[in-house]
Design a protein around this motif. Sequence first.
Motif, PDB file in Angstrom:
ATOM      1  N   THR A   1       0.833  -1.210   0.000  1.00 15.02           N
ATOM      2  CA  THR A   1       0.000   0.000   0.000  1.00 15.02           C
ATOM      3  C   THR A   1       0.864   1.255   0.000  1.00 15.02           C
ATOM      4  O   THR A   1       0.597   2.218  -0.718  1.00 15.02           O
ATOM      5  CB  THR A   1      -0.924   0.004   1.224  1.00 15.02           C
ATOM      6  OG1 THR A   1      -1.695  -1.182   1.244  1.00 15.02           O
ATOM      7  CG2 THR A   1      -1.861   1.209   1.180  1.00 15.02           C
ATOM      8  N   TYR A   2       1.905   1.239   0.809  1.00 11.82           N
ATOM      9  CA  TYR A   2       2.832   2.382   0.857  1.00 11.82           C
ATOM     10  C   TYR A   2       3.460   2.636  -0.505  1.00 11.82           C
ATOM     11  O   TYR A   2       3.531   3.774  -0.978  1.00 11.82           O
ATOM     12  CB  TYR A   2       3.909   2.115   1.900  1.00 11.82           C
ATOM     13  CG  TYR A   2       5.040   3.115   1.882  1.00 11.82           C
ATOM     14  CD1 TYR A   2       4.944   4.322   2.544  1.00 11.82           C
ATOM     15  CD2 TYR A   2       6.220   2.842   1.168  1.00 11.82           C
ATOM     16  CE1 TYR A   2       5.977   5.254   2.506  1.00 11.82           C
ATOM     17  CE2 TYR A   2       7.252   3.763   1.124  1.00 11.82           C
ATOM     18  CZ  TYR A   2       7.131   4.958   1.806  1.00 11.82           C
ATOM     19  OH  TYR A   2       8.147   5.884   1.769  1.00 11.82           O
ATOM     20  N   THR A   3       3.896   1.581  -1.143  1.00 17.21           N
ATOM     21  CA  THR A   3       4.553   1.715  -2.451  1.00 17.21           C
ATOM     22  C   THR A   3       3.605   2.302  -3.486  1.00 17.21           C
ATOM     23  O   THR A   3       3.973   3.199  -4.266  1.00 17.21           O
ATOM     24  CB  THR A   3       5.065   0.345  -2.914  1.00 17.21           C
ATOM     25  OG1 THR A   3       5.943  -0.202  -1.926  1.00 17.21           O
ATOM     26  CG2 THR A   3       5.815   0.469  -4.236  1.00 17.21           C
ATOM     27  N   ALA A   4       2.364   1.817  -3.491  1.00 19.67           N
ATOM     28  CA  ALA A   4       1.394   2.301  -4.479  1.00 19.67           C
ATOM     29  C   ALA A   4       1.070   3.787  -4.256  1.00 19.67           C
ATOM     30  O   ALA A   4       1.023   4.567  -5.204  1.00 19.67           O
ATOM     31  CB  ALA A   4       0.123   1.457  -4.400  1.00 19.67           C
ATOM     32  N   ASN A   5       0.859   4.178  -2.994  1.00 17.99           N
ATOM     33  CA  ASN A   5       0.499   5.573  -2.712  1.00 17.99           C
ATOM     34  C   ASN A   5       1.665   6.513  -2.976  1.00 17.99           C
ATOM     35  O   ASN A   5       1.491   7.622  -3.482  1.00 17.99           O
ATOM     36  CB  ASN A   5       0.039   5.699  -1.264  1.00 17.99           C
ATOM     37  CG  ASN A   5      -0.828   6.918  -1.058  1.00 17.99           C
ATOM     38  OD1 ASN A   5      -1.486   7.383  -1.979  1.00 17.99           O
ATOM     39  ND2 ASN A   5      -0.843   7.441   0.156  1.00 17.99           N
ATOM     40  N   LEU A   6       2.886   6.085  -2.658  1.00 20.55           N
ATOM     41  CA  LEU A   6       4.059   6.924  -2.926  1.00 20.55           C
ATOM     42  C   LEU A   6       4.259   7.123  -4.422  1.00 20.55           C
ATOM     43  O   LEU A   6       4.558   8.232  -4.883  1.00 20.55           O
ATOM     44  CB  LEU A   6       5.296   6.292  -2.297  1.00 20.55           C
ATOM     45  CG  LEU A   6       6.623   7.038  -2.520  1.00 20.55           C
ATOM     46  CD1 LEU A   6       6.539   8.437  -1.916  1.00 20.55           C
ATOM     47  CD2 LEU A   6       7.790   6.262  -1.949  1.00 20.55           C
ATOM     48  N   THR A   7       4.060   6.078  -5.177  1.00 20.56           N
ATOM     49  CA  THR A   7       4.187   6.190  -6.635  1.00 20.56           C
ATOM     50  C   THR A   7       3.175   7.167  -7.197  1.00 20.56           C
ATOM     51  O   THR A   7       3.484   7.996  -8.056  1.00 20.56           O
ATOM     52  CB  THR A   7       3.990   4.805  -7.286  1.00 20.56           C
ATOM     53  OG1 THR A   7       4.946   3.895  -6.748  1.00 20.56           O
ATOM     54  CG2 THR A   7       4.157   4.892  -8.795  1.00 20.56           C
ATOM     55  N   SER A   8       1.935   7.100  -6.703  1.00 18.31           N
ATOM     56  CA  SER A   8       0.890   8.013  -7.174  1.00 18.31           C
ATOM     57  C   SER A   8       1.203   9.445  -6.816  1.00 18.31           C
ATOM     58  O   SER A   8       1.023  10.357  -7.623  1.00 18.31           O
ATOM     59  CB  SER A   8      -0.451   7.590  -6.584  1.00 18.31           C
ATOM     60  OG  SER A   8      -1.463   8.480  -6.967  1.00 18.31           O
ATOM     61  N   MET A   9       1.707   9.668  -5.594  1.00 19.53           N
ATOM     62  CA  MET A   9       2.026  11.031  -5.165  1.00 19.53           C
ATOM     63  C   MET A   9       3.160  11.645  -5.982  1.00 19.53           C
ATOM     64  O   MET A   9       3.158  12.828  -6.310  1.00 19.53           O
ATOM     65  CB  MET A   9       2.380  11.033  -3.677  1.00 19.53           C
ATOM     66  CG  MET A   9       1.191  10.892  -2.746  1.00 19.53           C
ATOM     67  SD  MET A   9       1.667  11.073  -1.023  1.00 19.53           S
ATOM     68  CE  MET A   9       0.062  11.102  -0.230  1.00 19.53           C
ATOM     69  N   LEU A  10       4.145  10.845  -6.288  1.00 17.21           N
ATOM     70  CA  LEU A  10       5.273  11.353  -7.062  1.00 17.21           C
ATOM     71  C   LEU A  10       4.901  11.588  -8.521  1.00 17.21           C
ATOM     72  O   LEU A  10       5.526  12.397  -9.212  1.00 17.21           O
ATOM     73  CB  LEU A  10       6.446  10.367  -6.987  1.00 17.21           C
ATOM     74  CG  LEU A  10       7.075  10.196  -5.597  1.00 17.21           C
ATOM     75  CD1 LEU A  10       8.160   9.144  -5.630  1.00 17.21           C
ATOM     76  CD2 LEU A  10       7.624  11.523  -5.087  1.00 17.21           C
ATOM     77  N   THR A  11       3.861  10.888  -8.981  1.00 20.35           N
ATOM     78  CA  THR A  11       3.424  11.066 -10.373  1.00 20.35           C
ATOM     79  C   THR A  11       2.642  12.362 -10.536  1.00 20.35           C
ATOM     80  O   THR A  11       2.824  13.099 -11.507  1.00 20.35           O
ATOM     81  CB  THR A  11       2.556   9.882 -10.814  1.00 20.35           C
ATOM     82  OG1 THR A  11       3.299   8.676 -10.648  1.00 20.35           O
ATOM     83  CG2 THR A  11       2.124  10.033 -12.266  1.00 20.35           C
ATOM     84  N   VAL A  12       1.710  12.668  -9.591  1.00 22.47           N
ATOM     85  CA  VAL A  12       0.884  13.870  -9.667  1.00 22.47           C
ATOM     86  C   VAL A  12       1.650  15.048  -9.075  1.00 22.47           C
ATOM     87  O   VAL A  12       2.171  14.978  -7.968  1.00 22.47           O
ATOM     88  CB  VAL A  12      -0.440  13.668  -8.892  1.00 22.47           C
ATOM     89  CG1 VAL A  12      -1.277  14.926  -8.944  1.00 22.47           C
ATOM     90  CG2 VAL A  12      -1.196  12.493  -9.470  1.00 22.47           C
ATOM     91  N   GLN A  13       1.685  16.160  -9.789  1.00 25.80           N
ATOM     92  CA  GLN A  13       2.402  17.338  -9.317  1.00 25.80           C
ATOM     93  C   GLN A  13       1.633  17.994  -8.175  1.00 25.80           C
ATOM     94  O   GLN A  13       0.444  18.248  -8.268  1.00 25.80           O
ATOM     95  CB  GLN A  13       2.574  18.347 -10.455  1.00 25.80           C
ATOM     96  CG  GLN A  13       3.383  19.567 -10.046  1.00 25.80           C
ATOM     97  CD  GLN A  13       3.509  20.568 -11.182  1.00 25.80           C
ATOM     98  OE1 GLN A  13       2.825  20.437 -12.189  1.00 25.80           O
ATOM     99  NE2 GLN A  13       4.377  21.553 -11.020  1.00 25.80           N
TER     100      GLN A  13
END
Length: 871
Positions: A635-647
């Motif tokens: 879950t942490y990995t998925a949310n971090l990836t999403s946050m880094l993708t969206v400005q």
Amino acid sequence: MATVHFELSLMAVALLLTPSSSIAADRSSGTKGNQHVNGVVGAIVDTSSRIGKEEIVAMEIAKEDLYRYSNQTLILHVKDTDQRKPIRAALAGMDLINTQVQAILGPQTWEEVSLIADICTKNQIPIFSFADTTPEWTTEKWPFLLGASHDNFAQMKAIAAIVQSWDWHQVTVIHEDVGSWTNGVMPYLHDSLRKIGAEVSQFVGLSSFASSDSLSRELINLKREQCRVFVVHMSLPLAVRLFEMAKKLKMMEKDYVWITTHHITSLVHSINASIISSMQGIVGVKSYFSETGTRFQDFSSRFRKRFRRENPEDENNEPGVYAVQAYDAIWTIARALKGSIRRNQELLEKVLQTDFPGLSGKVQFSNHKMAPTQMFQIINVVGKRYRELGFWSSGLGFSETIGKHATYSPLMNDLEQVLWPGGPRYTPRGWTELTREKPLLVGVPAKSGYKEYVKVEYDRSGKAASFDGLAIEIFNATVRRLPFYLPYEFVAFDDISYDKLVGQIGKEFDAVVGDVAIVASRYSHVEFSHPFSETGLMLVVPARSSNKAWSFIKPFTKSMWASITVITIYNGFVVWLIERHAHPELRGSILHQIGVMLWLSFNTLFSLQGGKLHSNLSRMSVVVWLFVALVVIQTYTANLTSMLTVQRLEPTVTSVEELLKSNAVVGYCSGSYLEKYLVEVLRFPRNNVKHYGSAEEYAQAFNKKEIAAAFIGTPLAKIFLAKFCKKFIAAGPTFNIGGFGFAFPRGSPLLASINEALLKVSENGTLVQLENNFIGVLKKCQDKEEENPSLSPNGFRALFIITVGTSTIALVIYIFCIASSFSGLTTIRSLMFIIIKHWCYQSKRFSRRVSNVESLGNSSPQHAPYQLSQV
């Protein structure tokens, strides 16, 4: 003033030289054959008026009563005057002074009194004024001027209470154009109405000599207006003509309201039946005096007989308030004349000390004036007479009776049923609907920088052809929800100042619709409907990409990180405690054991390859925790990836204090109230505040570095952020400032209905639908800003409970296994420990088998070690 004195002097000389003056003959009276005279009193009376006739009869009766009860004799000199010619009163006063009178009664109007007061003061002769208006400054200028009539200013509060009782919000005042009435009484009425939330739509002044054509024109103009509540304040002769004309124009019919002041109502008993027929339905405020008691009954009986004898042409002969005031004035002078009076100054001093119950009420002077009237009678003209509805008392309100057992109410609805003009028993609305010939003129700001709210388009000739926008459509929807037909017409206002636009209400416009903010400073001119938009003031600043140095901690909230840490350490402690006897490396110094325990805790969290475990209890705890750790890590990995993708954006300025410290220049949207708010409340230097009218102007100013921030009303700020959602962002708190509303004149009868209709538009979903049509694009940017929030422990509560519970069960069983070796237990506890000990024995046997398998694995390469990954 010098010219007036010169004219008075010339006329006085003419009076002395010409016995056959145009002034009416002296009506002196005395007691023949009685040489013992206690005083000489003069009176200036308009003998042609009903008031004058009542005063003469009342003074004659008072003189007779003085002789009958106290053996005092007064000589009364009566001079005739004309209220329409104040100069004649001044000449009459000079004539009385030459007659050596000791005091003068009258006249009735302030214009007459002001011409006599100076002469009487110079000759030190007290003058008793029957005029209602006596300014405060007269005491110092004319110390011998006394107000002999009760102050009736409180009647204006009574009239305001009547208006409030029926929830009327606008009143038209029709008054006689006399200086003392206009300047003295009208401000009291205006203030009294303002206090109860009503407004005077207009003051209409009528000349005492107004012709029938003039009265007709004024009434026709009033008939075209919406307001149907009229307060009439004038003399009886002019009022009679006014009501006769109003009846001809059908303005004494249904939906009209007429309220009269005591100048008319206190004489309604004297009006003939032929005249009173044109006054049906009038509600009036009448000066109150007690008509009970043997003293008044005796006076009333003698008054009617004498008045009928001296004035046979009058149909009605009852005494009114003016009669009892004149009666009390004679008694006041007579009481002061008792004893030896060497000079008139002594007479004045004794008059000021007067204190006795008179027919009109308590006779007592304060600041050279009679005590004000605090109670009035409310009447309703019906048929050939009038009905007494009840009473109004200052500070108490309305009541059906007076006395100790009276019950009071702030509204007159509890009194007897009012019969309004036209005979209806229901309450008139107080205003009439508009017509197509005269629609409601609605001002619209043509230079609004936010076309989503107001958009005005022009034709080729430069004339406003169409009006659109959220504010316009909300007003259209509101009018459609009104329970009556309301014709209206939009009119473009080309000036950029919204304060000027609001200032034209009641002049050029009947209302204003647009992005007009509701602020307190504008309430002195207008009233607003309920806001149809959000309220507040937002700080908008340029946006920049957020700092990503600590982005790795954003997928979880602080509480989530704390929960993971605590649970990890707890699980590691349980495993360490259970396995420490089977692993020598888990023993040693305290610091060594703590380090090993922490390493064991987090090693199981971040690696699925754990060390050898010898106990089923520790294996049970670790297996559950590994499953939970797997879910948390993924879950942490998925949310971090999403946050880094969206400005992610953050404001360049975070607070007003930061702007003030840097001496930054800021902008504000339309409305001078915002400049005042920024300068006086937020303390920005006036030179650092600039005005901009549209979203595009703001963007250009930011790009040119002219401003560092902008203060925009919440509705307009959201439109601005919707257009430039990647460049700008809201910062800091929202300041509490009113939203947008429709503006109407103060006391507008439409406002209550507009508010009710606006609520219906809001409740049935029309308002939300219109907002989506015009500014629905805002939600897209708002949704982007709300994506990928940090995760809290709430979503993992069940998993955390399972792993903590599993570890706790393992810990409890382990403790019981250790404790089973001790003696001194009860039978029940011994049985429990036997069961647990047997389970522990089987567990140890299983562990030894595992160890043997592992030993074989060490000697045989084909057998993999039994490690944590094989559990």
